[in-house]
Scaffold this motif. Structure first.
Motif, PDB file in Angstrom:
ATOM      1  N   PHE A 155     -18.968  37.006  34.188  1.00 12.75           N
ATOM      2  CA  PHE A 155     -18.784  37.645  32.809  1.00 12.75           C
ATOM      3  C   PHE A 155     -19.547  37.029  31.901  1.00 12.75           C
ATOM      4  O   PHE A 155     -19.764  37.547  30.799  1.00 12.75           O
ATOM      5  CB  PHE A 155     -16.976  37.072  32.767  1.00 12.75           C
ATOM      6  N   MET A 156     -19.705  35.770  31.950  1.00 15.38           N
ATOM      7  CA  MET A 156     -20.487  35.004  30.981  1.00 15.38           C
ATOM      8  C   MET A 156     -21.940  35.258  30.871  1.00 15.38           C
ATOM      9  O   MET A 156     -22.487  35.369  29.611  1.00 15.38           O
ATOM     10  CB  MET A 156     -20.411  33.139  30.886  1.00 15.38           C
ATOM     11  N   ARG A 157     -22.447  35.614  31.898  1.00 12.20           N
ATOM     12  CA  ARG A 157     -23.808  35.961  32.245  1.00 12.20           C
ATOM     13  C   ARG A 157     -23.975  37.398  31.447  1.00 12.20           C
ATOM     14  O   ARG A 157     -24.819  37.442  30.689  1.00 12.20           O
ATOM     15  CB  ARG A 157     -24.287  35.937  33.544  1.00 12.20           C
ATOM     16  N   GLN A 158     -23.042  38.183  31.663  1.00 10.40           N
ATOM     17  CA  GLN A 158     -23.203  39.682  31.039  1.00 10.40           C
ATOM     18  C   GLN A 158     -22.862  39.518  29.491  1.00 10.40           C
ATOM     19  O   GLN A 158     -23.577  39.939  28.842  1.00 10.40           O
ATOM     20  CB  GLN A 158     -22.161  40.562  31.550  1.00 10.40           C
ATOM     21  N   TYR A 159     -22.271  38.559  29.124  1.00  8.46           N
ATOM     22  CA  TYR A 159     -21.660  38.422  27.592  1.00  8.46           C
ATOM     23  C   TYR A 159     -22.980  37.800  26.825  1.00  8.46           C
ATOM     24  O   TYR A 159     -23.441  38.467  25.931  1.00  8.46           O
ATOM     25  CB  TYR A 159     -20.731  37.609  27.380  1.00  8.46           C
ATOM     26  N   LEU A 160     -23.550  36.729  27.464  1.00 12.67           N
ATOM     27  CA  LEU A 160     -24.695  36.136  26.891  1.00 12.67           C
ATOM     28  C   LEU A 160     -25.928  36.948  26.901  1.00 12.67           C
ATOM     29  O   LEU A 160     -26.850  36.944  26.070  1.00 12.67           O
ATOM     30  CB  LEU A 160     -25.147  34.751  27.567  1.00 12.67           C
ATOM     31  N   THR A 161     -26.103  37.802  27.902  1.00 14.51           N
ATOM     32  CA  THR A 161     -27.331  38.728  27.904  1.00 14.51           C
ATOM     33  C   THR A 161     -27.497  39.394  26.677  1.00 14.51           C
ATOM     34  O   THR A 161     -28.501  39.947  26.244  1.00 14.51           O
ATOM     35  CB  THR A 161     -27.417  39.631  29.438  1.00 14.51           C
ATOM     36  N   GLU A 162     -26.334  39.960  26.286  1.00 10.73           N
ATOM     37  CA  GLU A 162     -26.153  40.981  25.127  1.00 10.73           C
ATOM     38  C   GLU A 162     -26.144  40.299  23.726  1.00 10.73           C
ATOM     39  O   GLU A 162     -26.594  40.809  22.726  1.00 10.73           O
ATOM     40  CB  GLU A 162     -24.989  41.949  25.397  1.00 10.73           C
ATOM     41  N   ALA A 173     -16.198  34.672  23.837  1.00 13.94           N
ATOM     42  CA  ALA A 173     -16.128  35.023  25.416  1.00 13.94           C
ATOM     43  C   ALA A 173     -15.604  33.794  25.975  1.00 13.94           C
ATOM     44  O   ALA A 173     -14.698  33.913  27.178  1.00 13.94           O
ATOM     45  CB  ALA A 173     -17.553  35.174  26.093  1.00 13.94           C
ATOM     46  N   MET A 174     -15.727  32.652  25.628  1.00  8.80           N
ATOM     47  CA  MET A 174     -15.015  31.504  26.286  1.00  8.80           C
ATOM     48  C   MET A 174     -13.674  31.408  25.848  1.00  8.80           C
ATOM     49  O   MET A 174     -12.909  31.136  26.751  1.00  8.80           O
ATOM     50  CB  MET A 174     -15.775  30.206  25.467  1.00  8.80           C
ATOM     51  N   ALA A 175     -13.288  31.716  24.850  1.00  3.97           N
ATOM     52  CA  ALA A 175     -11.675  31.886  24.511  1.00  3.97           C
ATOM     53  C   ALA A 175     -11.148  32.632  25.528  1.00  3.97           C
ATOM     54  O   ALA A 175      -9.864  32.441  26.083  1.00  3.97           O
ATOM     55  CB  ALA A 175     -11.406  32.119  23.000  1.00  3.97           C
ATOM     56  N   VAL A 176     -11.718  34.007  25.791  1.00  3.48           N
ATOM     57  CA  VAL A 176     -11.060  34.791  26.564  1.00  3.48           C
ATOM     58  C   VAL A 176     -11.163  34.421  27.939  1.00  3.48           C
ATOM     59  O   VAL A 176     -10.054  34.591  28.663  1.00  3.48           O
ATOM     60  CB  VAL A 176     -11.834  36.324  26.470  1.00  3.48           C
ATOM     61  N   THR A 211     -13.852  25.786  34.581  1.00  6.19           N
ATOM     62  CA  THR A 211     -14.323  27.024  34.715  1.00  6.19           C
ATOM     63  C   THR A 211     -14.897  27.373  33.575  1.00  6.19           C
ATOM     64  O   THR A 211     -16.013  28.156  33.498  1.00  6.19           O
ATOM     65  CB  THR A 211     -13.153  28.008  35.151  1.00  6.19           C
ATOM     66  N   VAL A 212     -14.362  27.311  32.094  1.00  4.55           N
ATOM     67  CA  VAL A 212     -15.230  28.011  30.980  1.00  4.55           C
ATOM     68  C   VAL A 212     -16.518  27.149  30.892  1.00  4.55           C
ATOM     69  O   VAL A 212     -17.442  27.439  30.550  1.00  4.55           O
ATOM     70  CB  VAL A 212     -14.394  27.546  29.748  1.00  4.55           C
ATOM     71  N   LEU A 213     -16.662  25.674  31.000  1.00  2.00           N
ATOM     72  CA  LEU A 213     -17.768  24.795  30.964  1.00  2.00           C
ATOM     73  C   LEU A 213     -18.914  25.139  31.926  1.00  2.00           C
ATOM     74  O   LEU A 213     -20.061  25.763  31.470  1.00  2.00           O
ATOM     75  CB  LEU A 213     -17.488  23.505  31.052  1.00  2.00           C
ATOM     76  N   PHE A 214     -18.442  25.401  33.368  1.00  2.00           N
ATOM     77  CA  PHE A 214     -19.488  25.657  34.368  1.00  2.00           C
ATOM     78  C   PHE A 214     -19.894  27.201  34.384  1.00  2.00           C
ATOM     79  O   PHE A 214     -21.132  27.214  34.559  1.00  2.00           O
ATOM     80  CB  PHE A 214     -18.860  25.276  35.811  1.00  2.00           C
ATOM     81  N   ALA A 215     -19.056  28.091  33.949  1.00  2.00           N
ATOM     82  CA  ALA A 215     -19.551  29.374  33.874  1.00  2.00           C
ATOM     83  C   ALA A 215     -20.208  29.623  32.667  1.00  2.00           C
ATOM     84  O   ALA A 215     -21.134  30.454  32.881  1.00  2.00           O
ATOM     85  CB  ALA A 215     -18.016  30.259  33.891  1.00  2.00           C
ATOM     86  N   THR A 216     -19.960  29.043  31.662  1.00  2.00           N
ATOM     87  CA  THR A 216     -21.170  29.020  30.450  1.00  2.00           C
ATOM     88  C   THR A 216     -22.163  28.752  30.665  1.00  2.00           C
ATOM     89  O   THR A 216     -23.493  29.148  30.521  1.00  2.00           O
ATOM     90  CB  THR A 216     -20.286  28.593  29.316  1.00  2.00           C
ATOM     91  N   LEU A 217     -22.411  27.336  31.211  1.00  2.00           N
ATOM     92  CA  LEU A 217     -23.890  26.965  31.848  1.00  2.00           C
ATOM     93  C   LEU A 217     -24.456  27.774  32.681  1.00  2.00           C
ATOM     94  O   LEU A 217     -25.555  28.023  32.525  1.00  2.00           O
ATOM     95  CB  LEU A 217     -23.505  25.526  32.454  1.00  2.00           C
ATOM     96  N   ALA A 218     -23.759  28.151  33.783  1.00  2.00           N
ATOM     97  CA  ALA A 218     -24.297  29.326  34.817  1.00  2.00           C
ATOM     98  C   ALA A 218     -24.727  30.515  34.173  1.00  2.00           C
ATOM     99  O   ALA A 218     -25.805  30.994  34.335  1.00  2.00           O
ATOM    100  CB  ALA A 218     -23.413  29.306  35.844  1.00  2.00           C
ATOM    101  N   GLY A 219     -23.839  30.983  33.222  1.00  2.00           N
ATOM    102  CA  GLY A 219     -24.251  32.282  32.635  1.00  2.00           C
ATOM    103  C   GLY A 219     -25.381  32.017  31.814  1.00  2.00           C
ATOM    104  O   GLY A 219     -26.123  32.982  31.910  1.00  2.00           O
ATOM    105  N   PHE A 220     -25.442  31.245  31.083  1.00  2.00           N
ATOM    106  CA  PHE A 220     -26.539  30.919  30.354  1.00  2.00           C
ATOM    107  C   PHE A 220     -27.839  30.695  31.124  1.00  2.00           C
ATOM    108  O   PHE A 220     -28.874  31.375  30.774  1.00  2.00           O
ATOM    109  CB  PHE A 220     -26.590  29.710  29.301  1.00  2.00           C
ATOM    110  N   ALA A 221     -27.843  30.029  32.054  1.00  6.97           N
ATOM    111  CA  ALA A 221     -29.011  29.847  32.986  1.00  6.97           C
ATOM    112  C   ALA A 221     -29.561  31.334  33.677  1.00  6.97           C
ATOM    113  O   ALA A 221     -30.707  31.577  33.542  1.00  6.97           O
ATOM    114  CB  ALA A 221     -28.885  29.151  34.118  1.00  6.97           C
ATOM    115  N   VAL A 254     -14.634  26.255  39.570  1.00  5.31           N
ATOM    116  CA  VAL A 254     -15.513  27.470  38.668  1.00  5.31           C
ATOM    117  C   VAL A 254     -15.352  28.669  39.573  1.00  5.31           C
ATOM    118  O   VAL A 254     -15.127  28.475  40.673  1.00  5.31           O
ATOM    119  CB  VAL A 254     -17.068  26.924  38.734  1.00  5.31           C
ATOM    120  N   SER A 255     -15.418  29.687  39.072  1.00  2.42           N
ATOM    121  CA  SER A 255     -15.175  31.270  39.668  1.00  2.42           C
ATOM    122  C   SER A 255     -16.575  31.826  39.512  1.00  2.42           C
ATOM    123  O   SER A 255     -17.179  31.880  38.444  1.00  2.42           O
ATOM    124  CB  SER A 255     -13.910  31.841  39.356  1.00  2.42           C
ATOM    125  N   ALA A 256     -16.758  32.825  40.512  1.00  3.52           N
ATOM    126  CA  ALA A 256     -17.837  33.554  40.233  1.00  3.52           C
ATOM    127  C   ALA A 256     -17.750  34.760  39.546  1.00  3.52           C
ATOM    128  O   ALA A 256     -18.696  35.257  38.620  1.00  3.52           O
ATOM    129  CB  ALA A 256     -18.102  34.314  41.840  1.00  3.52           C
TER     130      ALA A 256
END
Length: 308
Positions: A188-195, A227-230, A118-128, A181-183
């Motif tokens: 969550f990662m998308r919002q964090y990386l945006t800021e 954010a990945m740790a959380v 979840t951390v890996l795929f969510a971070t990849l998708a959040g970055f995209a 992976v979870s929506a």
């Protein structure tokens, strides 16, 4: 004593030659009383924090008290609030009756795999979704968020049929793969990386000739570490405590912790002390993980909260 003259066309007095220049307004504001001083908590704050800590720890304490007595004592009114002498005896009985050794191993495998993926795929998708520009990005993001509105009970029957067709019935992959992976993690990662991730860092990587995966590895991951740790902690706890889907696809020969605990309550007369002993065994790994990694996780949260 010096006097000021009024600058022509303005109402602001101009100091005479030889007079010390006035301090800039920004500098004067920083010298206000109390600026730069550390605020200390008062007795009321300590009292409120102590009450909140006691209320948070009371369920765990009550679980230990109930696990250390017998079923008759637990059922009395008022219930006991002092630990009894049967803690080790009840823990050993719960370990044997519910196959807690295998359940702990299965829960650790399931929770760790789900949390890492979840951390890996969510971070990849959040970055995209946060920093890459591609056609249909907003529509895909809306579809991801829309899946959060669908109750998970609606997908149980088709998901169970799919796992059966793949031959994963009563096996751990049936629990792991539907939740890789979870929506919520993607959003969550998308919002964090945006800021937290400046566009200038990505542009600098592009100028240096780095491709997207290189930018993700060298730039995005260091920024996203708090954010990945959380997200890892939240996902691990959720997967460890998940009961609904593992109870459907697993049986008592290959259980996780929540499924194994149902074996302790399967009798005609439920032994509450034995059930609490099993719940205590299932909670201890989470407590150990928080004690070991809690400081790093809280430090990561504070690091991500401070900009600059």
């Amino acid at each position: 004593m010096t006097t000021d003259t009024v600058r022509p066309g303005t109402d602001v007095p101009e100091p005479l030659a030889g007079a010390a220049p006035a301090a800039p307004r920004r500098f004067r504001l920083s010298l206000r009383p109390g600026a730069g001083q550390q605020h200390r908590a008062g007795p009321v704050a300590y009292l409120l924090l102590g009450v909140a800590a006691l209320l948070s720890l009371f369920p765990l304490y009550w679980t230990m008290v109930a696990a250390s007595t017998d079923n008759t004592r637990v059922s009395q009114t008022p219930p006991p609030f002092v630990p009894g002498p049967n803690l080790l005896k009840n823990l050993a009985a719960a370990w044997e009756d519910a196959a807690m050794g295998k359940a702990l191993t299965n829960s650790f495998i399931v929770a760790t795999t789900i949390a890492l993926s979840t951390v890996l795929f969510a971070t990849l998708a959040g970055f995209a979704f946060a920093k890459l520009r591609f056609r249909g990005r907003n529509i895909l993001l809306m579809l991801v968020i829309g899946t959060m509105m669908v109750p998970p009970q609606l997908s149980v029957v088709p998901l169970f049929m799919m796992m059966t067709e793949l031959g994963w019935g009563q096996k751990l992959p049936a629990v792991i793969f539907p939740t890789l992976v979870s929506a919520v993690g993607v959003f969550f990662m998308r919002q964090y990386l945006t800021e937290a991730l400046p566009d200038e860092l990505i542009e600098a990587g592009r100028v240096d000739g780095a491709h997207s995966l290189r930018i993700f590895w060298s730039i995005v991951l260091p920024v996203a570490r708090p954010a990945m740790a959380v997200l890892f902690m939240i996902t691990f706890v959720h997967a460890w405590n998940d009961f609904f889907w593992p109870f459907i696809v697993l049986d008592m020969t290959n259980p996780t912790i929540p499924v194994a605990l149902t074996q302790l309550s399967a009798g005609y007369v439920r032994d509450q002390s034995l059930i609490m002993a099993g719940a205590l065994l299932g909670t201890l790994p989470l407590l150990v993980m928080f004690v070991v990694f809690g400081k790093q996780i809280v430090g990561g949260i504070m690091q991500g909260a401070v900009k600059g």
